[in-house]
Enzyme design. Structure first.
Site, PDB file in Angstrom:
ATOM      1  N   ASP D 397       0.808  -1.225   0.000  1.00 29.74           N
ATOM      2  CA  ASP D 397       0.000   0.000   0.000  1.00 29.74           C
ATOM      3  C   ASP D 397       0.838   1.270   0.000  1.00 29.74           C
ATOM      4  O   ASP D 397       0.510   2.234  -0.695  1.00 29.74           O
ATOM      5  CB  ASP D 397      -0.901   0.038   1.243  1.00 29.74           C
ATOM      6  CG  ASP D 397      -1.893  -1.110   1.243  1.00 29.74           C
ATOM      7  OD1 ASP D 397      -2.060  -1.740   0.187  1.00 29.74           O
ATOM      8  OD2 ASP D 397      -2.492  -1.356   2.301  1.00 29.74           O
TER       9      ASP D 397
HETATM   10  N1  LIG Z   1       1.612   1.420  10.527  1.00 25.60           N
HETATM   11  C1  LIG Z   1       0.432   1.395  11.110  1.00 25.60           C
HETATM   12  O1  LIG Z   1       0.214   1.972  12.156  1.00 25.60           O
HETATM   13  C2  LIG Z   1      -0.682   0.608  10.506  1.00 25.60           C
HETATM   14  C3  LIG Z   1      -1.622  -0.025  11.340  1.00 25.60           C
HETATM   15  C4  LIG Z   1      -2.679  -0.721  10.730  1.00 25.60           C
HETATM   16  C5  LIG Z   1      -2.773  -0.736   9.351  1.00 25.60           C
HETATM   17  N2  LIG Z   1      -1.836  -0.106   8.578  1.00 25.60           N
HETATM   18  C6  LIG Z   1      -1.949  -0.167   7.126  1.00 25.60           C
HETATM   19  O2  LIG Z   1      -1.079  -1.179   6.682  1.00 25.60           O
HETATM   20  C7  LIG Z   1      -0.586  -0.844   5.389  1.00 25.60           C
HETATM   21  C8  LIG Z   1       0.913  -0.813   5.462  1.00 25.60           C
HETATM   22  O3  LIG Z   1       1.448  -0.833   4.172  1.00 25.60           O
HETATM   23  P1  LIG Z   1       2.621  -1.789   3.813  1.00 25.60           P
HETATM   24  O4  LIG Z   1       2.995  -1.440   2.417  1.00 25.60           O
HETATM   25  O5  LIG Z   1       3.660  -1.767   4.860  1.00 25.60           O
HETATM   26  O6  LIG Z   1       1.982  -3.242   3.908  1.00 25.60           O
HETATM   27  P2  LIG Z   1       0.757  -3.848   3.067  1.00 25.60           P
HETATM   28  O7  LIG Z   1       0.231  -2.889   2.094  1.00 25.60           O
HETATM   29  O8  LIG Z   1      -0.170  -4.406   4.075  1.00 25.60           O
HETATM   30  O9  LIG Z   1       1.439  -4.976   2.235  1.00 25.60           O
HETATM   31  C9  LIG Z   1       2.235  -5.920   2.847  1.00 25.60           C
HETATM   32  C10 LIG Z   1       2.639  -6.896   1.771  1.00 25.60           C
HETATM   33  O10 LIG Z   1       3.628  -7.735   2.316  1.00 25.60           O
HETATM   34  C11 LIG Z   1       3.520  -8.992   1.703  1.00 25.60           C
HETATM   35  N3  LIG Z   1       3.959 -10.017   2.651  1.00 25.60           N
HETATM   36  C12 LIG Z   1       3.297 -10.505   3.710  1.00 25.60           C
HETATM   37  N4  LIG Z   1       4.031 -11.409   4.342  1.00 25.60           N
HETATM   38  C13 LIG Z   1       5.187 -11.534   3.645  1.00 25.60           C
HETATM   39  C14 LIG Z   1       6.337 -12.340   3.785  1.00 25.60           C
HETATM   40  N5  LIG Z   1       6.459 -13.210   4.803  1.00 25.60           N
HETATM   41  N6  LIG Z   1       7.340 -12.193   2.897  1.00 25.60           N
HETATM   42  C15 LIG Z   1       7.237 -11.312   1.888  1.00 25.60           C
HETATM   43  N7  LIG Z   1       6.154 -10.541   1.697  1.00 25.60           N
HETATM   44  C16 LIG Z   1       5.137 -10.665   2.570  1.00 25.60           C
HETATM   45  C17 LIG Z   1       2.071  -9.172   1.323  1.00 25.60           C
HETATM   46  O11 LIG Z   1       1.996  -9.692  -0.004  1.00 25.60           O
HETATM   47  P3  LIG Z   1       2.067 -11.286  -0.237  1.00 25.60           P
HETATM   48  O12 LIG Z   1       0.973 -11.840   0.552  1.00 25.60           O
HETATM   49  O13 LIG Z   1       1.933 -11.367  -1.720  1.00 25.60           O
HETATM   50  O14 LIG Z   1       3.434 -11.703   0.214  1.00 25.60           O
HETATM   51  C18 LIG Z   1       1.510  -7.746   1.335  1.00 25.60           C
HETATM   52  O15 LIG Z   1       1.073  -7.350   0.059  1.00 25.60           O
HETATM   53  C19 LIG Z   1      -1.171   0.491   5.030  1.00 25.60           C
HETATM   54  O16 LIG Z   1      -2.346   0.337   4.272  1.00 25.60           O
HETATM   55  C20 LIG Z   1      -1.516   1.066   6.399  1.00 25.60           C
HETATM   56  O17 LIG Z   1      -2.548   2.012   6.337  1.00 25.60           O
HETATM   57  C21 LIG Z   1      -0.782   0.536   9.141  1.00 25.60           C
END
Ligand SMILES: NC(=O)c1ccc[n+]([C@@H]2O[C@H](COP(=O)([O-])OP(=O)(O)OC[C@H]3O[C@@H](n4cnc5c(N)ncnc54)[C@H](OP(=O)(O)O)[C@@H]3O)[C@@H](O)[C@H]2O)c1
Ligand SMILES: NC(=O)c1ccc[n+]([C@@H]2O[C@H](COP(=O)([O-])OP(=O)(O)OC[C@H]3O[C@@H](n4cnc5c(N)ncnc54)[C@H](OP(=O)(O)O)[C@@H]3O)[C@@H](O)[C@H]2O)c1
Lengths: 471, 107, 107, 471
Positions: D397
């Protein structure tokens, strides 16, 4: 507490909440107006409540009513008329006047209660300490603010007023004030001491404000605003009324922080200002001599008119001199002339251009300059590289590239990057420096031309010339 | 210390803290209206004017009460009026207002 | 309303206002430590544990007091400890610390 | 008030000031650590004062001391050990655990005082209302926080748990809670009602938290933190202790604002989250299906190693997947390998990358990544155009260019402009979406290559490959 006291306490608490939320809303331009209205609603609630309280109490007599109503009617009349009629750029002196009367009212409450309650009740520190604080802070604010008003409105000379032995006088005044304070607390039955405290504080307020230059006054006014808040809070202790305590303390603290921020925005320290400051005074007075000889290119109204008429993008950079010359109408007229001819005109507004924060916004809004044309610092700085002509009118420090270097009075102040535009025309009367007393190398750059003139007169000539070329 | 004094002290201290916190990072252009707005708020001293007027019982006290009421009324009425006027200038002017002044009309 | 209740109410309201104001515009990276720091502060409930322990006078009340003291102690001690640890990570690491971990040494 | 009461009141006030200033200092990274220490000093002052008070009071008996000391010793031992040993990325569940016990302690105080004081004194609303508020808020927080802890630590499944009739159950729980509250206030002498109130609130806390997905938990934990603060404040009303009221209200209000800001940072609304939210769940669970068919270019560890070995500027973009795979050590190792070979390596840290605010900072600081290499959003975005290879590891994201367009779940969220770098390599396991459930067009851009692998395993392979080319 009786039922009415309970209701009153809650109403006062509610009105205090209104002040806080009101101030909070004033932090952003969009909600600011409603914030002030909310705070006003809180004020009205508090006033209605106290009216109910004193009527219910039944102690007030005819003389009291007369004094109260006469005072209120006259005060509201005077206050509203003053506030309605004041030109917007004279707001600081008006605020200062309101500080004076606010501080005066707080001090009066202290003195009244001291004289009225004191002889009849047992003497306690809990009463005498807030009385003294109320009276000396209120007194200092009263006289200090009146001087500040005078300086800002020109009734008192704006330049720092000092005289031989001024320091000594100041020390004596402070000592007298403290001594009187101690005496009131130590011998609360002798009412002469409170008069002495009041007198000493009035003198101190005077001596504190006189040596400060007119240009520093907005900061001083803000500081005295905080003082008034504290005086009101202590008056609240004296009469045991919580809404005074909360609102007073709120203003006291908020005013202090605001003062620090104002001083910071213009690269000064509050201590420095109170101590008399560096340049002091108005730019007209202080920055007299141009100590570094510089080669500048002069220009004429005719040339400027030609340049403007054939430009695509013009940026107007207003400064203190524009306000001083009262040339805002002429600027707007020139801008209209150009925009009507299809030339893009914008204004680059520096937050501390002029002599009070937001001075230029207020000045230009007053002559109905469209909001979209007023560009704030960051936005304007992005536009300069595409600007054909920057027309700097009575601005100096806010365009000074020396701010980017260290070791001078304006080092580190964010500036308008006028020097990055394709050509620059500066309208001012001479080569004298601005508020900070620093020479401006922009004036001697190759692409800069100086048009030495009073801003109003110069603009009128430029308008005439421009018209010629546009026809 | 009486409970009452403690109440007063506690709310004084907490109000100071509120004041300090509420004022963080004001944009420079709003500093003057903010100063004016705070100035209006200490017009609350007018409540004190009512309190002392209710207690006044001879000519000197009437005079002091009058003075206090006058001062406080100037502060509170003028403070809110001028702040309101000034803040009016910081909001986008409506397209309606007529332009008696020279230039800079809406585009 | 008693003076005491008024005191409590007034300081409650003012403290809420302080809380609202103090929290404006926290950078996202500090939100977790800030949450943890606030969490530690409500460990002040431990003061309440002392108060009820002083009033306990039979086995059931002792038990409640014990439970309260235990809960509150976990909150306050753990809260400050973990916040302190976490904030340690947000300050620039000193050049001194040894790097047991794989990579990314100071340059 | 007696002399000791006076001193105690002032000490409590002083400790409250410490909390406020402490929190204020925690707003900036530089002063944050000292801020927490100051707040701790305030806490110690308050505890010392209450010890003096109860000793001076002399009412406490041996049983009381035993209960108190046993509870404190065990509690401190458990709390400190937990806090010392927890891996930094597990902080949210620990905070949640502390919320649970804090809320539990507050509820216990309410129940204790109710049972202890109630029969003996006349029944008044002034007592029963805060007791009820304390107990139901404390109870809700207790069970809700335990579930949140469980979800975050994996003991309770992270995915939203719902069952037929869940809504009905929820409504019943709320009604029961409110009914019990009214009953306690109406019939304060029947102590069954308070037990009912406690029971209903425990059930409500459970039902409120179960349907919320694990990824939303940090926001919920923050909300429950605010709840705990309020419960503590009401406990303060119950035992008439001002330090509890001030500190509790402070946390209640501050926590509420913090919760809103957290939700905003990740483009969610708190109401949305509490209502169960859109995607819910972990990315592993939710973003299963790639609903838009996309053409992506796959790559191998060998290719990536080659690309890295011949790059000048490499930007590592860590995301939730890095944390999920616990691959932080591998990342640091790879970075060291490259920097040792003279390649510039930086990390682009998005504020909400991962599952808690600051997640990536904490993760990387934990493996001693140099502070200078961690670039925050704005700085990183300036660097992308000069970046040869952006290595996106388990981030989705926070790199999604769709955020710049409107009408999707991440519209308007500031993102890392990874797509502006010269080439991009993405390590993730599949094409499934991230937290927000939105497909990422970055993956199908021409200059992007996908390396499908678990982050830890993939990095190990890349390290091996890179070593080869660097030798
Ligand atoms: N930081 C905060 O406080 C917080 C709290 C709650 C929500 N969020 C939200 O979380 C999101 C964070 O964005 P982000 O880009 O860090 O994460 P993300 O958009 O949630 O994407 C994480 C990606 O990591 C991949 N993944 C998962 N496990 C993996 C593994 N073991 N090895 C390799 N890849 C793996 C997944 O794809 P695969 O499954 O294809 O591997 C997933 O697409 C945002 O939308 C944010 O709003 C953030
Ligand atoms: N905004 C605030 O709140 C505030 C408050 C206090 C101080 N300050 C300080 O004031 C300065 C503001 O910068 P600025 O660039 O606006 O002003 P400035 O640096 O003070 O320069 C104003 C210039 O206007 C010229 N001038 C004066 N009267 C004029 C007239 N009638 N016609 C034409 N020109 C005239 C003066 O030069 P000549 O004499 O050669 O004409 C002077 O150099 C900053 O240093 C700021 O820190 C600001």
């Amino acid at each position: 507490m009786t039922a009415l006291q309970t209701i009153a306490s809650l109403v006062y608490l509610l009105s205090a909440i209104c002040y806080v939320i009101g101030v909070h809303m004033m932090r952003s331009p969009k909600t600011a107006k409603n914030g002030n209205i909310l705070s006003g609603v809180g004020m009205i609630m508090a006033v209605i409540m106290i009216i109910i309280e004193i009527i219910n109490d039944g102690k007030i007599d005819l003389g009291g009513w007369t004094a109260l109503i006469a005072g209120l009617v006259l005060g509201i009349g005077y206050g509203v008329i003053k506030a309605r009629k004041v030109p917007m750029t004279d707001v600081p002196q008006l605020v200062s006047l309101f500080n004076a009367v606010g501080g005066g009212a707080a001090a009066t409450i202290g003195i009244f209660d001291y004289l009225h309650v004191m002889p009849s009740t047992s003497i306690s520190l809990i009463f005498s300490i807030p009385v003294v604080l109320d009276v000396i802070i209120g007194g200092t604010t009263f006289s200090g603010s009146l001087i500040a008003t005078g300086k800002l409105s020109g009734h008192v000379p704006g330049k720092p007023i000092t005289f031989p032995g001024a320091k000594l006088c100041n020390a004596v005044a402070i000592l007298a004030m403290l001594a009187a304070a101690v005496l009131v607390i130590g011998f609360p039955t002798n009412w002469w001491y409170i008069v002495l405290a009041l007198g000493a504080s009035l003198v101190f307020g005077l001596l504190m404000t006189l040596p400060i230059g007119g240009a520093d006054m907005p900061v001083v006014v803000s500081l005295l605003n905080a003082f008034t808040g504290l005086a009101v809070a202590f008056a609240g202790f004296v009469i045991n009324n919580q809404v005074l305590i909360i609102a007073g303390a709120l203003v006291g603290a908020a005013g202090t922080i605001l003062t620090l921020q104002m001083a910071e925005a213009m690269n000064r320290s509050v201590a420095n200002i109170i101590a008399g400051g560096f340049g002091g005074g108005d730019s007209g007075t202080s920055g007299a001599a141009a100590d570094v000889p510089v080669n500048v290119t002069e220009t004429s109204a005719d040339d400027v008119g030609l340049q403007l008429a054939y430009a695509h993008n013009v940026m107007i950079v207003p400064g203190y001199g524009l306000a001083a010359a009262q040339a805002q109408h002429e600027v707007a007229e020139l801008a209209k002339l150009l925009t009507d001819a299809g030339i893009n005109v914008d204004y680059a507004i520096h937050p501390v251009a002029g002599r009070m924060p937001g001075h230029m916004n207020v000045l230009l809004a007053d002559v109905h300059v469209p909001y979209e044309q007023m560009k704030q610092l960051d936005e304007a700085n992005q536009m300069f590289p595409n600007t054909d002509v920057s027309l700097v009118i009575g601005a100096n420090d806010v365009t000074n590239p020396l701010a980017r270097e260290s070791g001078n009075a304006i080092s580190g102040m964010p500036i308008l990057d006028v020097d990055k535009s394709k050509s620059v025309v500066v309208i001012k009367r001479s080569m004298s420096t601005g508020y900070a007393g620093v020479q401006n190398p922009l004036f001697s750059e190759d692409h800069t031309k100086m048009f030495f003139s009073d801003a109003k007169k110069g603009l009128q000539e430029i308008i005439a010339a421009t018209k010629q070329y546009l026809d | 210390m009486s409970q009452q004094l403690y109440t007063n002290l506690a709310i004084f201290v907490l109000s100071l803290l509120v004041g300090f916190e509420v004022m963080s990072k004001i944009p420079a252009t709003l500093q003057t209206p903010m100063m004016s707005g705070a100035n209006a708020i200490h017009g609350v001293v007018v409540v004190g004017a009512f309190v002392i007027a209710a207690e006044a019982d001879n000519i000197w006290f009437y005079l002091l009460a009058f003075l206090c009421a006058f001062f406080a009324a100037v502060n509170v009425s003028g403070g809110y009026t001028v702040t309101d006027r000034m803040l009016g200038m910081f909001t986008k002017p409506k397209a309606s207002s007529s332009n008696k002044n020279a230039g800079g009309d809406k585009q």
